[in-house]
Design an enzyme around this catalytic site. Structure first.
Site, PDB file in Angstrom:
ATOM      1  N   SER A 128       0.838  -1.199   0.000  1.00  0.00           N
ATOM      2  CA  SER A 128       0.000   0.000   0.000  1.00  0.00           C
ATOM      3  C   SER A 128       0.883   1.263   0.000  1.00  0.00           C
ATOM      4  O   SER A 128       1.884   1.297  -0.726  1.00  0.00           O
ATOM      5  CB  SER A 128      -0.924  -0.046   1.217  1.00  0.00           C
ATOM      6  OG  SER A 128      -1.928   0.912   1.101  1.00  0.00           O
ATOM      7  N   ASP A 189      -7.367  -4.659  -7.372  1.00  0.00           N
ATOM      8  CA  ASP A 189      -7.006  -3.773  -6.250  1.00  0.00           C
ATOM      9  C   ASP A 189      -7.264  -2.313  -6.626  1.00  0.00           C
ATOM     10  O   ASP A 189      -6.766  -1.811  -7.628  1.00  0.00           O
ATOM     11  CB  ASP A 189      -5.512  -3.996  -5.931  1.00  0.00           C
ATOM     12  CG  ASP A 189      -5.061  -3.203  -4.712  1.00  0.00           C
ATOM     13  OD1 ASP A 189      -5.853  -2.385  -4.211  1.00  0.00           O
ATOM     14  OD2 ASP A 189      -3.915  -3.431  -4.271  1.00  0.00           O
ATOM     15  N   HIS A 319      -7.215  -5.496  -1.987  1.00  0.00           N
ATOM     16  CA  HIS A 319      -6.024  -4.789  -1.525  1.00  0.00           C
ATOM     17  C   HIS A 319      -5.509  -5.395  -0.218  1.00  0.00           C
ATOM     18  O   HIS A 319      -4.310  -5.475   0.020  1.00  0.00           O
ATOM     19  CB  HIS A 319      -6.369  -3.316  -1.317  1.00  0.00           C
ATOM     20  CG  HIS A 319      -5.208  -2.494  -0.848  1.00  0.00           C
ATOM     21  ND1 HIS A 319      -4.079  -2.306  -1.607  1.00  0.00           N
ATOM     22  CD2 HIS A 319      -4.980  -1.833   0.313  1.00  0.00           C
ATOM     23  CE1 HIS A 319      -3.221  -1.551  -0.951  1.00  0.00           C
ATOM     24  NE2 HIS A 319      -3.737  -1.260   0.220  1.00  0.00           N
TER      25      HIS A 319
END
Lengths: 611, 568
Positions: A128, A189, A319
Site C-alpha cells: 500500500s 485492487d 487490496h
C-alpha cells in the site's frame, strides 16, 4: 519464457519474503523496519499510513508537488527531470514528506550504509502506501549509490499507489534504473488506481476505506462508500486512460486539447516493472508504462452494470486480502508471463494469460498502440543513427577547416569574414549539421525518442564535439550579420537549442552545475565585451571580462579531457594575431587580469607568429 | 503502413463522455429550460458566472419544419448585416447560413453584442474564466454562430479557447462555411456536436436539401450501445441521415448518464481481426449502432474504406507539418549557395551576380537556376498559405518568417528579372509580370517596418555585404536602358518623355544611395547599372551635371562601400 527469477532479476524466495514482511503488521508503529535475517540481503520495510492527510497534502488537486520543492529533495533527487527540456518530476507531496521523516532518522542512513559496506543487496519493500515510500527510498538510494555502482538495490511493492509523473518514468529509464522496480498489483485492487482521481472526488470515501485498510479491527465500510469510491476512481482512470490512448494512437483532433483546459487530469504515471496478478495464479509481467496505465483501467472494468457493488467490494478486499493468497500460498515459478511485442497482441481472446485480465478488443487496441509508440520511438532513433555518417563527414570537413585556419587567422575569424570558397563550404556544412541536430532536438522536445537517448554516451560525445566545433561558427554568423545590434546578445536571444541541449547532457553526465560547460560560447562573451568596449558610452561588464579571462586560463591549463571527445574546448587560436580575443584584450585596460599563464602563452604565440 | 495505424474515435468519445464539461453543458440547458422555457424575451441565459462561465441558448417553441432555407453571406451584407464577413477569405469569398438560425441571431443582436463584449473583456483579465456555450436543437445552432462570432474577438495566442457544445442541433451552414472555419487553424476544435441516433432534428435540413449543408467540428454520435467521435464531414452526413426515429425531444441527459455508466463496463464485442485500423473502425461502428452483426455488409465495407482514407489523410497532414522545419533548413542551404554565388561574382569584369546570371556564361549559373526554382516554389507555397489565412489570423504571422522572406526576395527576384529581360521582356513591374508572392512579401514588409529618416551607423557599415532594398532595382535599370535607346532613336515626343523619366530615375537612385539602400555592387565596372550610366551620359543634353553624376565623378562610391561617406 524464463523462470521467475530470470525475468525479474530477483529470486522467488526474496519476493515472498518481501511480501510477508510487507503484510506483517507487527511493526505498524515504526517508520520502517530493517530485517537482516537473510545472509546476502537486507530488507527495509516501509509501513503504510492511514489518514487522508498522509496520502494527500499540499495544494495540488492530486496532492502533487515538484520533486525539488524543498532544498533537501532538490539535493536528494538531482536526476529526476528531463535534461534538455528541463521538466522537473512531480511526485506525491505527502509521501515525499513521509520519506523526509525516514531520512531524518539516523538509523536509516546507518543501516543503508552498513548494507552497502557489507556488499549486500538492499530490498526496499512495502504494501500500500508503504510501497510508495519504498519507491521514493529506492530512487533516493540510486541517486546516492547507483551511479558509482557502489550498492545494489531492488524495490518490491504490493498494491502500491502511484507516486510520480511521466518524468520520473522517463528519468529512471534514462538512468537505466527502471529495472530495479517491481510492482505487484492484484487485478482488482483499487489502491494502485486511487491517485488517478482528484482528492475532491473521493475525499469522503477515502477516510473510512483507509481506516479499514490499516487498522486491524475496523469494520468493512458501507457498500455505498465502496461503490462511490470505485465509480469515481474508475471514471477518472477511464478519462485519463482514454486521453493517453488518443495520444498513443496519434490523434490529431484538437478538441481534446480544448477540453483538457476545462478539466484536471492526474499527473501520475506508472514506472518500472508491473506484475498483474490475475487471481488464478498467473502473473503478467509488463514494463511499458503506457501499457500499464491502460491495463489499470481495462483490467478492472465491470462485466455488467449490475455487478458494480460486488466489484467495488472486491476492489477493496483485494487490496487487503489477496496478496497473501496469491503470492505466498502458491509457487510463483513458471507462472510469470512476459508480455512483450505489444504491437502484435492478438485483438481477440486467444487462450493466453491476457485473457485472464478480461481485456476487450478496445483494451487490446490500446495496448497495441502503447507498443507501437515504443517501437516508433526506436525507429526514430534508428533514423537519426543512419545520419551519423553524414554528420561525421561534415564534422570532418569542419575539423579540416579549423586546422587549415589554425595557422592563419583562426577559423572563427575566417568564418566571420567569409572571404574564401572554403568559408562558404564550411557554412554549408554548418547548415547540414544544424538541420540534423534541429530535427533531433524537435523530437526530444516532443519526447519522440527513447527515454534513454539523453543518457547515451555516444550521443553525449557527439553532441559535445558538435557543440565545441560548430557553435563558434554559429556565433560568428550571428555577429557577422550584426544581429546583436537589434536583437540582443547571442546568449540571450540567439543561442539555438541544438547547443543548449548537448551542454545540459554533458553537465548531467558529469554531475556538474548548470552552465558550467559553456566553453563553446566563449566567442559570444568576447563579442559582447568587445561591443561594449568599442562603444564609447558603453560599460564593459567587469564580471564577464574576468570570467572570460579566467576561463581562458583554466581551459588552457587543464586541457579538459573527456573520454572519446576529439574536439578541445578552446584552442590556442584564441591568441592568434587577428583574433577577436586579442582585439578585446587590447581594450580591456584596467580589467586585464594578470594571469601568468595567459601572458606566457601570448608571448609564446606572438613570437611564434612573428618568426 | 496501414497495419500500424489507429483511429482514436472511441477513445476520444470516452474521454469526452467521462469528463465534466459535457455534463455541465447539459445541466445548464435543463436549468435554462426551467427558468426561461420559451426563450423569451432573452434567447440565452448565463447559467454559471465563472469557472467555467456557462451560457445556455434556449429553443423557441416554433417548429423547425420548413426552416431549411439558406441565406448567402453576400445577401446578408446587402441587408447591412456584415457581422460574419470576417469569416471570408480569398478562396472563399462567400458562404451560406441557415436562414432561421441567423434570423434568431439578428433578433437578439444587441443582447448578443453585449454578451460578446463582456466575454472578450473577461478573456483579457488576469485570471480569465473558461467559457462553455451550449444549446439544444436550434438553440445549439445559434450557440454555434455566437461562438464563431466570439472567436473573432478573442486573441487566442493569449486566451483559452471557448467550448461550444450542441445537443441534437441542425446544421448551420454550407461547405463554404466549413472551408472558411477550417482556415482558422484551431477554431474547429471549439465545436462539439452531440447527436443521438434517436434524434430526428439533426438530419432535418440535410434530408430536405441534400448536399446543401455541411458539418464542421467534432461529432459525438451516440446509440444505446455506445458512442464514438467523428470528424470527417462526409461520414458524419451519411450517419446523420441514417437516424430514423420520430421522437420529438431527445433527453440527452439520460442518454449521456447511461453511456457514462456503460463506460465502466467491458463489452465483449470481439473482432477477429489483425489490422489495428480495421479493428478500430469496426468497434466504432459497433458503438454507434451501425454494425450489429459480426460480418460486415458490402455497404459497411465501403464505408470502412472511406473511413480509412480519411485516417490516412490525417496522417499525411501530420507528416507534412513535421516536415516543414526540414524544408526550411534546406532552403537555408540554397540561400547560402546563392550568397556565395553573389560573392564570387563580385568582380569588376563580371559586374556582380545580376549581370553574371543574365549573361549565363558558366556552368554554375545553371546550378543557380536550380536553386532559384526551388526557392521560388517554396516561397510561393508559403506565401499562398499565409495569404489564404483569414485576415485576422494572417496578421499574426511571425516577423521572423517575413524577414526570411524579405531576404529571399532581395536575393532571388533580381534573378527572376534577369531571366525576364534576357528573353526580351519589358515593363516587368507595370504589366503584371511580377510574381504575386514578391508583391505580397513587399507589401507585408512595409506594414511592419517604418522607413528611417537617415541611415544608422550600423546600416552604413554593413552596406558592403547588403542587398538592394528594392528588389526591383534591376528592372528599373533595364527599363532605363531601354529609355536611353528611345532617346537616341525615338521620335521627338518620345525623346522628351523618355529623358524626363530618365531624370526621375536618376534622382531615385541618388535618394536610395542617400539612404544606403543600394548595394555597392552596382558600381562594378561591367554591371548593367554602370553601362546605363555610360549610355545616359551619352544621351543627356550637355553640359549636364547632377548630384548622382557628381557623386560618381568624385569617386565617392569607394567611401560609400566602406560606409564612411556622409551625404550632404
Amino acid at each position: 519464457m524464463g523462470s521467475t527469477s530470470e525475468i525479474l532479476g530477483i529470486s522467488e524466495e526474496y519476493i515472498k519474503k518481501s511480501c510477508r514482511l510487507s503484510l506483517n503488521d507487527r511493526f505498524s508503529n515504526e517508520l520502517f523496519h530493517v530485517d537482516k535475517s537473510s545472509s546476502d540481503a537486507v530488507f527495509i520495510v516501509f509501513k503504510g499510513v492511514c489518514t487522508v492527510e498522509e496520502w494527500f497534502s499540499g495544494d495540488g488537486a492530486f496532492g502533487e508537488t515538484k520533486i525539488n520543492y524543498k532544498d533537501w529533495s532538490k539535493e536528494a533527487f538531482p536526476s529526476m527531470r528531463s535534461i534538455g527540456n528541463e521538466d522537473v518530476a512531480i511526485v506525491n507531496q505527502a509521501f515525499l514528506e513521509r520519506f523526509e521523516l525516514v531520512t531524518k532518522d539516523p538509523n536509516f542512513g546507518k543501516e543503508v550504509g552498513l548494507a552497502v559496506e557489507g556488499k549486500k543487496l538492499i530490498i526496499f519493500t512495502g504494501h500500500s502506501s508503504g510501497g510508495a515510500i519504498a519507491m521514493l527510498a529506492t530512487i533516493w538510494f540510486l541517486e546516492k549509490y547507483g551511479k558509482k555502482n557502489t550498492g545494489t538495490a531492488k524495490c518490491v511493492t504490493f498494491g502500491a499507489p502511484l507516486v510520480g509523473d511521466f518524468i520520473v518514468s522517463h528519468a529512471l529509464k534514462r538512468e537505466k534504473w527502471s529495472k530495479f522496480f517491481i510492482h505487484f498489483v492484484m487485478r482488482y485492487d483499487i489502491v494502485p488506481r486511487i491517485m488517478l482521481a482528484p482528492l475532491s472526488s473521493i475525499q469522503q470515501e477515502l477516510a473510512p476505506v483507509l481506516q479499514y485498510f490499516t487498522a486491524n479491527d475496523h469494520p468493512y465500510p458501507r457498500d455505498s462508500i465502496a461503490t462511490n469510491l470505485y465509480t469515481n476512481v474508475m471514471r477518472n482512470t477511464s478519462a485519463l486512460a482514454s486521453h493517453a490512448a488518443c495520444k498513443l494512437m496519434g490523434n490529431t483532433n484538437m478538441l481534446l486539447e480544448t477540453l483538457t483546459n476545462f478539466i484536471k487530469l492526474s499527473p501520475y504515471r506508472p514506472f518500472g516493472t508491473y506484475i498483474f496478478c490475475t487471481g488464478n495464479g498467473k502473473l503478467i509481467h509488463l514494463d511499458n508504462p503506457e501499457a500499464v496505465l491502460q491495463l489499470l483501467f481495462y483490467s478492472c472494468q465491470l462485466n455488467h452494470e449490475n455487478e458494480i457493488e460486488a466489484t467495488a467490494r472486491r476492489c477493496i478486499k483485494a487490496h487487503l486480502e489477496d496478496y497473501e493468497t496469491e503470492l505466498l500460498e502458491r509457487s510463483l515459478e513458471e507462472n510469470v508471463v512476459n508480455v512483450d511485442e505489444l504491437e502484435q497482441l492478438p485483438l481477440a481472446s486467444d487462450g493466453t494469460a491476457l485473457d485472464d485480465l478480461g481485456l476487450s478488443t478496445r483494451g487490446r487496441l490500446c495496448l497495441r498502440a502503447a507498443g507501437e509508440l515504443e517501437k516508433q520511438k526506436r525507429k526514430n532513433q534508428d533514423q537519426i543513427e543512419k545520419k551519423r555518417p553524414e554528420m561525421e563527414e561534415a564534422m570532418k570537413g569542419l575539423r579540416e577547416y579549423k586546422t587549415f585556419n589554425a595557422e592563419r587567422a583562426g577559423y572563427y575569424n575566417a568564418f566571420k569574414k567569409q572571404d574564401e570558397k572554403r568559408d562558404f563550404n564550411a557554412n554549408v556544412m554548418r547548415l547540414v549539421l544544424a538541420g540534423i541536430w534541429d530535427e533531433i532536438i524537435e523530437m526530444l522536445k516532443r519526447y519522440d525518442l527513447p527515454d534513454e537517448f539523453e543518457g547515451e554516451d555516444s550521443w553525449i560525445v557527439l553532441g559535445t564535439e558538435f557543440r565545441r566545433l560548430v557553435e563558434p561558427l554559429d556565433i560568428a554568423n550571428y555577429y557577422r550579420h550584426a544581429r546583436g545590434e537589434d536583437t540582443g546578445a547571442y546568449m540571450k536571444k540567439g543561442r539555438p537549442r541544438r547547443y543548449r541541449y548537448p551542454q545540459s547532457w554533458l553537465e548531467k553526465k558529469n554531475d556538474l552545475e548548470k552552465g558550467s560547460c559553456g566553453e563553446s560560447c566563449f566567442w559570444a562573451d568576447v563579442e559582447e565585451l568587445l561591443k561594449a568596449a568599442n562603444n564609447s558610452g558603453g560599460k564593459v561588464d567587469g564580471a564577464m571580462a574576468v570570467k572570460v579571462q579566467v576561463g581562458v586560463a583554466k581551459w588552457i591549463e587543464e586541457i579538459e579531457w573527456i573520454e572519446g571527445i576529439e574536439d578541445r574546448a578552446l584552442d590556442k587560436e584564441v591568441f592568434l594575431k587577428e583574433s577577436t580575443f586579442l582585439q578585446l584584450w587590447d581594450k580591456l585596460g584596467p580589467l586585464k587580469l594578470q594571469q601568468e599563464r595567459i601572458r606566457a602563452l601570448m608571448t609564446d604565440i606572438t613570437n611564434l607568429s612573428i618568426s | 503502413m496501414t497495419s500500424n495505424q489507429f483511429s482514436s474515435g472511441l477513445e476520444s468519445a470516452n474521454f469526452v463522455l467521462t469528463s465534466d464539461p459535457v455534463h455541465q453543458a447539459w445541466n445548464a440547458i435543463e436549468k435554462q429550460k426551467q427558468i426561461n422555457p420559451n426563450a423569451e424575451p432573452s434567447l440565452f441565459d448565463e447559467i454559471q458566472p465563472e469557472n467555467p462561465t456557462i451560457i445556455a441558448f434556449g429553443t423557441p417553441p416554433s417548429s423547425l419544419s420548413g426552416q431549411e432555407a439558406l441565406v448567402s453571406s453576400s445577401s446578408l451584407k446587402e441587408d447591412n448585416f456584415a457581422h460574419f464577413e470576417f469569416l471570408c477569405n480569398k478562396t472563399n469569398p462567400n458562404f451560406s447560413l441557415n436562414q432561421a438560425a441567423i434570423q434568431l441571431f439578428k433578433s437578439q443582436y444587441q443582447e448578443l453584442l453585449q454578451l460578446k463584449e463582456k466575454l472578450v473583456e473577461n478573456s483579457k483579465s488576469r485570471t480569465p474564466s473558461l467559457v462553455i456555450i451550449t444549446g439544444q436543437s436550434v438553440g445549439g445552432s445559434v450557440a454555434t454562430l455566437f461562438t464563431l462570432w466570439l472567436l473573432q474577438g478573442l486573441n487566442l495566442s493569449k486566451a483559452k479557447r471557448p467550448l461550444c457544445v450542441t445537443f441534437g442541433s441542425p446544421l448551420v451552414g454550407d461547405e463554404q462555411l466549413r472551408q472558411c472555419v477550417l482556415k482558422f487553424s484551431t477554431w474547429k476544435s471549439c465545436f462539439l456536436h452531440i447527436v443521438s441516433n434517436q434524434d430526428p432534428t439533426p438530419q432535418l435540413f440535410i434530408s430536405r436539401k441534400p448536399g446543401a449543408y455541411k458539418p464542421f467540428g467534432t461529432f459525438l454520435l451516440c446509440s444505446a450501445l455506445g458512442c464514438a467521435c467523428f470528424e470527417d464531414p462526409d461520414i458524419i452526413l451519411e450517419q446523420l441521415v441514417k437516424t430514423n426515429s420520430q421522437n420529438q425531444e431527445c433527453h440527452y441527459g439520460n442518454i449521456l448518464s447511461d453511456l457514462k455508466c456503460k463506460a465502466l463496463c467491458n463489452f465483449s464485442t470481439e473482432a477477429k481481426l489483425d489490422s489495428s485500423l480495421q479493428a478500430c473502425l469496426i468497434t466504432q461502428l459497433q458503438a454507434i449502432g451501425i454494425l450489429l452483426q459480426q460480418q460486415p455488409s458490402k455497404e459497411i465495407d465501403s464505408l470502412i474504406v472511406r473511413m480509412k482514407k480519411h485516417e490516412t489523410k490525417l496522417l499525411i497532414q501530420k507528416k507534412k507539418n513535421s516536415d516543414s522545419d526540414k524544408k526550411l533548413n534546406e532552403m537555408k542551404v540554397h540561400m547560402a549557395f546563392l550568397e556565395w554565388y553573389k560573392k564570387e561574382s563580385r568582380q569588376p569584369k563580371i559586374g556582380g551576380y545580376y549581370d553574371r546570371y543574365r549573361n549565363q556564361g558558366n556552368i554554375s549559373d545553371v546550378n543557380v537556376n536550380e536553386f532559384k526554382k526551388k526557392l521560388m516554389n517554396y516561397w510561393e507555397d508559403s506565401v499562398t498559405e499565409v495569404e489564404n489565412k483569414p485576415q485576422i489570423e494572417g496578421a499574426h504571422f511571425r516577423v521572423r518568417w517575413l524577414w526570411a522572406g524579405t531576404n529571399y526576395r532581395r536575393m532571388v527576384e533580381p534573378l527572376n528579372i534577369a531571366d525576364y529581360y534576357k528573353d526580351g521582356g519589358k515593363n516587368y513591374k507595370s504589366e503584371g509580370k511580377r510574381p504575386k508572392h514578391f508583391i505580397l512579401l513587399e507589401k507585408w514588409l512595409t506594414g511592419v517596418v517604418k522607413p528611417e529618416a537617415t541611415p544608422s551607423k550600423s546600416k552604413r557599415e554593413s552596406v558592403g555585404a547588403s542587398l538592394n532594398e528594392d528588389s526591383c532595382f534591376w528592372a528599373q535599370v533595364e527599363e532605363a536602358r531601354i529609355l536611353c535607346n528611345l532617346v537616341k532613336n525615338g521620335s521627338v515626343d518620345e525623346k522628351e518623355r523618355a529623358l524626363q523619366e530618365l531624370k526621375n530615375f536618376e534622382a531615385d537612385v541618388y535618394s536610395s544611395l542617400k539612404n544606403y539602400a543600394l548595394s555597392p555592387e552596382i558600381f562594378l565596372e561591367k554591371s548593367s547599372f554602370m553601362q546605363w550610366l555610360k549610355e545616359y551620359k551619352g544621351v543627356v543634353e550637355q553640359p549636364y551635371s547632377s548630384l548622382l553624376l557628381d557623386f560618381m565623378k568624385e569617386r565617392n562610391d569607394q567611401a560609400y562601400e566602406e560606409g564612411t561617406f556622409i551625404f550632404p
